[in-house]
Write a protein that holds these residues in place. Structure first.
Motif, mmCIF file in Angstrom:
data_model
loop_
_atom_site.group_PDB
_atom_site.id
_atom_site.type_symbol
_atom_site.label_atom_id
_atom_site.label_comp_id
_atom_site.label_asym_id
_atom_site.label_seq_id
_atom_site.Cartn_x
_atom_site.Cartn_y
_atom_site.Cartn_z
ATOM 1 N N GLY A 34 0.020 -0.486 -0.157
ATOM 2 C CA GLY A 34 -0.633 -0.083 -0.147
ATOM 3 C C GLY A 34 0.839 1.745 -0.197
ATOM 4 O O GLY A 34 0.533 2.237 -1.002
ATOM 5 N N SER A 35 2.009 1.269 0.807
ATOM 6 C CA SER A 35 2.258 2.396 0.664
ATOM 7 C C SER A 35 3.252 2.699 -0.658
ATOM 8 O O SER A 35 3.225 3.627 -0.620
ATOM 9 C CB SER A 35 3.686 2.705 1.725
ATOM 10 N N TYR A 36 4.000 1.752 -0.974
ATOM 11 C CA TYR A 36 4.841 1.932 -2.564
ATOM 12 C C TYR A 36 3.508 2.338 -3.535
ATOM 13 O O TYR A 36 3.753 2.811 -4.954
ATOM 14 C CB TYR A 36 5.504 0.290 -2.422
ATOM 15 N N SER A 37 2.408 1.656 -3.474
ATOM 16 C CA SER A 37 1.362 2.224 -4.849
ATOM 17 C C SER A 37 0.879 3.823 -4.067
ATOM 18 O O SER A 37 0.980 3.587 -5.326
ATOM 19 C CB SER A 37 0.128 1.174 -3.997
ATOM 20 N N LEU A 38 0.753 3.903 -2.913
ATOM 21 C CA LEU A 38 0.600 5.136 -3.392
ATOM 22 C C LEU A 38 1.910 6.412 -3.603
ATOM 23 O O LEU A 38 1.710 7.544 -3.642
ATOM 24 C CB LEU A 38 0.452 5.449 -1.593
#
Length: 103
Positions: A34-38
């Motif tokens: 999720g962090s990477y996707s953001l």
């Protein structure tokens, strides 16, 4: 890894969004994904909104895998287990068969 492969294979065969989402929750580092996707927007996501974002992301991935997987060439995971060699073959015995999963 074998447990992950079995769970993904089972989710694939069921074509269930919930099964894919449950497998992701069990085995994936959803916080990192999720962090990477953001990307650069991760600092703008309020801590209070993070759990909702992550659960929505997992639901989206589960729905996508269940609905679109059949349209991807080789899309559904297929069990490609090789038969184990028989004892005595060159003096070696394989204890486990090799498993390859294709997406």
């Amino acid at each position: 890894m074998e447990k992950v492969a079995r769970d993904l294979l089972s989710a694939s065969q069921s074509r269930s969004a919930g099964a894919f989402a449950a497998t992701l929750h069990r085995h994936a580092d959803t916080g990192y994904i999720g962090s990477y996707s953001l990307g650069t927007y991760r600092t703008k996501l309020a801590n209070a909104d993070r759990p909702g974002y992550l659960s929505g992301m997992v639901r989206f991935i589960g729905r996508y895998a269940a609905s679109e997987g059949a349209q991807i060439p080789g899309g559904w995971l297929q069990d490609q287990r090789q038969p184990a060699r028989q004892p005595g073959h060159h003096g070696r015995q394989r204890r486990h068969s090799a498993q390859r999963l294709e997406l």
